[in-house]
Design an enzyme around this catalytic site. Structure first.
Site, PDB file in Angstrom:
ATOM      1  N   LYS A 134       0.839  -1.218   0.000  1.00 25.07           N
ATOM      2  CA  LYS A 134       0.000   0.000   0.000  1.00 25.07           C
ATOM      3  C   LYS A 134       0.862   1.252   0.000  1.00 25.07           C
ATOM      4  O   LYS A 134       0.640   2.170  -0.790  1.00 25.07           O
ATOM      5  CB  LYS A 134      -0.891  -0.015   1.240  1.00 25.07           C
ATOM      6  N   ASN A 135       1.855   1.290   0.899  1.00 24.63           N
ATOM      7  CA  ASN A 135       2.609   2.524   1.070  1.00 24.63           C
ATOM      8  C   ASN A 135       3.557   2.809  -0.082  1.00 24.63           C
ATOM      9  O   ASN A 135       4.221   3.846  -0.105  1.00 24.63           O
ATOM     10  CB  ASN A 135       3.356   2.523   2.412  1.00 24.63           C
ATOM     11  N   CYS A 190      -3.676  13.305  12.743  1.00 22.11           N
ATOM     12  CA  CYS A 190      -4.252  11.984  12.550  1.00 22.11           C
ATOM     13  C   CYS A 190      -4.095  11.245  13.871  1.00 22.11           C
ATOM     14  O   CYS A 190      -3.445  11.740  14.786  1.00 22.11           O
ATOM     15  CB  CYS A 190      -3.578  11.234  11.415  1.00 22.11           C
ATOM     16  N   ARG A 239       1.844  14.788  12.984  1.00 22.52           N
ATOM     17  CA  ARG A 239       2.366  14.528  11.647  1.00 22.52           C
ATOM     18  C   ARG A 239       2.390  15.742  10.717  1.00 22.52           C
ATOM     19  O   ARG A 239       1.631  15.822   9.741  1.00 22.52           O
ATOM     20  CB  ARG A 239       1.586  13.375  11.007  1.00 22.52           C
ATOM     21  N   ASP A 254       5.468   0.563  11.766  1.00 24.77           N
ATOM     22  CA  ASP A 254       4.212  -0.039  11.293  1.00 24.77           C
ATOM     23  C   ASP A 254       4.033  -1.487  11.749  1.00 24.77           C
ATOM     24  O   ASP A 254       3.012  -2.107  11.449  1.00 24.77           O
ATOM     25  CB  ASP A 254       4.120   0.049   9.762  1.00 24.77           C
ATOM     26  N   ARG A 292      -8.343  -0.206   5.135  1.00 22.92           N
ATOM     27  CA  ARG A 292      -7.457   0.775   4.501  1.00 22.92           C
ATOM     28  C   ARG A 292      -6.166   0.109   4.034  1.00 22.92           C
ATOM     29  O   ARG A 292      -5.540   0.580   3.088  1.00 22.92           O
ATOM     30  CB  ARG A 292      -7.088   1.885   5.501  1.00 22.92           C
TER      31      ARG A 292
END
Ligand code: EPZ
Length: 415
Positions: free
Chosen positions: A17-18, A112, A117, A304, A396
């Site tokens: 995803k990233n 967030c 951030r 993560d 997500r």
């Protein structure tokens, strides 16, 4: 879900995803088509990014795990708040828009769940390339100097994945050479850089902390396969470790997970590479041993995976310390894990996790993507039923997670 079953079987790993989110932004750098393979198109974040690119006028077509993008005819250079607020990854349109069209207006992403951030480093570095930037009514208004962005020597005060990516993309079309010092080294950056090189960019030093980009006049289309998702891989490794089973993670890259693999091995888990698969096995008769972890930029232990490893430590033998150095508020899974019987004490940016013999099922709430998956992992080993609410966070970043786990005998379903 009901906990207690060992997971056994094969799990296909999706594209990262990233990385895919940034590759989509790279399509803005050219009027030709960019074709992505192994793209995790079903993820909610990918759909948000698609919504943003389509709003700008980029054509986005998907079929299975293929995605074709064409930004030959953009309608606007404005990324509006309503779309940007859904996902911080949308700040990555700033560099490409500014580099190719000389202007961009992008909503500030705002805070967030895992911390404030800021995007100050993205802005300051683009200013060093000659951009005029003002912040007005929650928007970043950016304009390149006459003749385009200028190559510059940029020293990031702190390692940032997003700022490195935004600047790397911006520099591909700038005049002259750009040097990014103290750049991030994550595999997703290397993958983005390799795609940009296929598009005609001149980039050296990928994977090191100094990236050199020589600007070119234009970029072309390309075909690129998205790198396997190392965080999804690491998450399923922890699932095998916690439940005491054997999982074969298909199409993964063990070399992108060296810190996580090193730590997991210390807990008593066997990890083997077999071609492009990783086999993770734990003998359920042998308890997991507690370890300490500290998050760091790549190649250190990834933030993560912090929540997932903490979930694992809740049932390990002994006490382990988890230190989070990247984000200031990334322990939101702690109170939820505590509802399941975990023994965790937080002090500043560290948490001491004392293993308990068994977690107990409970109703818990997901707060962000990785925190949610940590609760799923805990639910897989907890006694009785666990219900994880707000699973849109999971969607997500984890493609078909319920199906992938259920196919390996987890007792899990989407309500
Ligand atoms: C990326 O976020 C990932 N997101 C995150 O994954 C990941 O946790 C993070 O990198 C670190 O690995 C995406 O790729 C979409 P940073 P990013 O800029 O780029 C500070 C997930 O769960 N900072 O490397 O936003 C920042 O506050 C997500 O998939 C500034 O101070 O992270 C943080 O403390 C969550 N000013 C640190 O740097 C800036 O201008 C590193 O953040 C930019 C960042």
């Amino acid at each position: 879900m009901n906990g207690g079953r060992a997971l056994n079987g094969d799990i296909p790993i999706s594209g990262a995803k990233n990385c895919a989110l940034k590759l989509m932004c790279a399509a803005l750098l050219t009027d030709q088509s960019l074709h992505l393979e192994n793209s995790p198109n079903s993820l909610r974040d990918m759909r948000s990014q698609t919504e943003l690119l389509e709003y700008l006028g980029c054509r986005v077509e998907t079929q299975g795990d293929l995605m074709a993008l064409n930004a030959g005819d953009l309608q606007t250079y404005t990324a509006p708040y309503d779309i940007v607020r859904k996902m911080r990854g949308s700040i990555l349109v700033l560099g490409p828009l500014l580099a190719r069209f000389g202007e961009a207006k992008v909503s500030l992403p705002g805070g967030c769940a895992i911390g404030t951030r800021p995007v100050d480093m993205h802005i300051k570095a683009l200013e060093e390339m000659g951009a005029q930037i003002t912040l007005d009514e929650g928007y970043i208004n950016a304009r390149a100097p006459q003749g385009g962005l200028q190559g510059a020597k940029i020293l990031f005060p702190k390692v940032s994945v997003g700022a490195t990516e935004n600047l790397m993309m911006a520099a591909t079309l700038a005049n002259g050479t750009t040097l990014l010092a103290n750049a991030a080294r994550e595999p997703e950056i290397v993958d983005l850089g390799e795609c940009l090189i296929k598009m005609g960019a001149k980039i050296e030093g990928l994977g090191s902390d100094t990236i050199r980009i020589e600007g070119v006049n234009s970029l072309s289309g390309a075909r690129h396969s998205v790198v396997p998702d190392r965080i999804e891989t690491g998450t399923y490794m922890v699932a095998a470790a916690m439940t005491g089973g054997t999982l074969r993670l298909k199409n993964a890259r063990i070399k992108h997970l060296s810190a996580a693999v090193g730590h997991l091995s210390q807990t008593g888990v066997d990890i083997e590479e077999d071609g492009s698969d990783i086999i993770v096995n734990r003998d359920s008769a042998v308890p997991l041993k507690a370890i300490d972890i500290m998050t760091e930029p790549h190649p250190g232990f990834p933030t993560d995976l912090q929540a997932q490893f903490m979930a694992m430590l809740t049932i390990a033998e002994g006490a382990g310390m988890v230190t989070e150095t990247i984000f200031e508020n990334r322990f939101m899974h702690v109170p939820e894990l505590a509802r399941m019987g975990a023994n965790i004490t937080v002090q500043g940016n560290s948490a001491i996790v004392r293993g308990v013999p068994r977690l107990k099922g409970a109703e818990v709430m997901a707060t962000d993507l990785r925190a949610s998956v940590a609760l799923v992992l805990a639910g897989l080993v907890a006694e009785g039923e666990t219900t994880v609410n707000r699973i849109y966070h999971l969607e997500r970043g984890y493609e078909r997670i319920v199906d992938k786990l259920a196919a390996c005998s987890a007792d899990i379903r989407k309500a």
